[in-house]
Scaffold this motif. Structure first.
Motif, mmCIF file in Angstrom:
data_model
loop_
_atom_site.group_PDB
_atom_site.id
_atom_site.type_symbol
_atom_site.label_atom_id
_atom_site.label_comp_id
_atom_site.label_asym_id
_atom_site.label_seq_id
_atom_site.Cartn_x
_atom_site.Cartn_y
_atom_site.Cartn_z
ATOM 1 N N VAL A 41 -2.597 5.288 2.496
ATOM 2 C CA VAL A 41 -2.797 5.116 3.939
ATOM 3 C C VAL A 41 -3.141 6.461 4.577
ATOM 4 C CG1 VAL A 41 -1.714 4.418 6.105
ATOM 5 C CG2 VAL A 41 -1.262 3.127 4.019
ATOM 6 N N SER A 98 2.080 4.970 0.762
ATOM 7 C CA SER A 98 1.869 5.755 1.974
ATOM 8 C C SER A 98 0.777 6.803 1.788
ATOM 9 C CB SER A 98 3.176 6.433 2.401
ATOM 10 O OG SER A 98 3.673 7.271 1.366
ATOM 11 N N ARG A 106 0.831 -1.203 0.000
ATOM 12 C CA ARG A 106 0.000 0.000 0.000
ATOM 13 C C ARG A 106 0.870 1.260 0.000
ATOM 14 N NH1 ARG A 106 -3.624 -1.688 5.137
ATOM 15 N NH2 ARG A 106 -1.539 -2.353 5.747
#
Length: 228
Positions: free
Chosen positions: A156, A153, A151
């Motif tokens: 996120v 950053s 994923r």
């Protein structure tokens, strides 16, 4: 079901209620009040093979107990691979060796995107009571994270506040399928939907604003297409 409901995919008379996400993706006992949308049998069935493929890809990548159990002898995924040798062969052909000598799993991205965009389309309709053409829902990322974190950053960060507190997700079935809709600062605050699936992968989809008056609410006449 009301007789005047139209299939969200083709605009013809709906004779079915389609689960979003598919019940095959969820775990028993199923939650109450699962999301369903009106569909015709032909359009509903048109996604079946891709949904089976999507589930098999997740199971191939996953270390999640429920999915791993399904791939063991006697499990539903194990049985489906026995019945459908072509599917299992396609999965095996997706395992490739990279130039660095490492082994990689390279799924058929178009099939994954088709299922992910369909789920976003159905959740959007349920959440906002509006529908927009399916081709406005664009899957821009499928990120497995159990075996190796993939994923980005910035994805996120989208799920956290400015104080880095986790934003609220909607759980269709906790630890199995959750979603969140966020304003995406990377795209001038346009909307992005993110799925968290079986503690295995995130799916990222660009979605239209629900405030547009361009799309008729709860009534379509065939202007939508399954594909672009």
């Amino acid at each position: 079901m009301k007789n005047d409901l139209k299939c969200l995919y083709c605009g013809k008379k709906a004779n079915n209620r389609e689960h979003v996400p598919s019940k095959a993706l969820l775990e028993k006992p199923y939650p109450n009040n699962l999301i369903t949308i009106p569909a015709c049998q032909i359009c509903n069935n048109s996604f079946s093979l891709d949904e089976e493929y999507f589930l098999n890809v997740l199971a191939t990548l996953s270390e999640s107990g429920p999915l791993v159990t399904r791939t063991e002898p006697g499990g539903k995924i194990y049985k489906s691979r026995e019945r459908n040798s072509a599917l299992y062969k396609r999965l095996l052909n997706s395992i490739v060796e990279g130039e660095d000598g490492r082994t990689y799993f390279k799924p058929e991205n178009d099939r994954l995107k088709r299922v992910i965009e369909k789920y976003a389309f159905g959740i959007y309709y349920n959440k906002y009571e509006k529908h927009a053409p399916l081709n406005l829902f664009k899957c821009v990322g499928f990120y497995p994270f159990q075996a190796e974190e993939t994923r980005p950053s910035e994805i996120v960060l989208l799920t956290h506040s400015e104080k880095f507190k986790l934003k609220k997700w909607t759980h269709i079935q906790e630890n199995v399928f959750s979603y969140i809709v966020v304003r995406d600062w990377r795209r001038s605050n346009k909307l992005t939907m993110i799925f968290h699936v079986h503690n295995t992968a995130w799916c990222v989809i660009q979605i239209p604003y629900p405030t547009s008056n361009k799309w008729n609410n709860r009534n379509i006449e065939g202007q939508f297409k399954i594909f672009d």
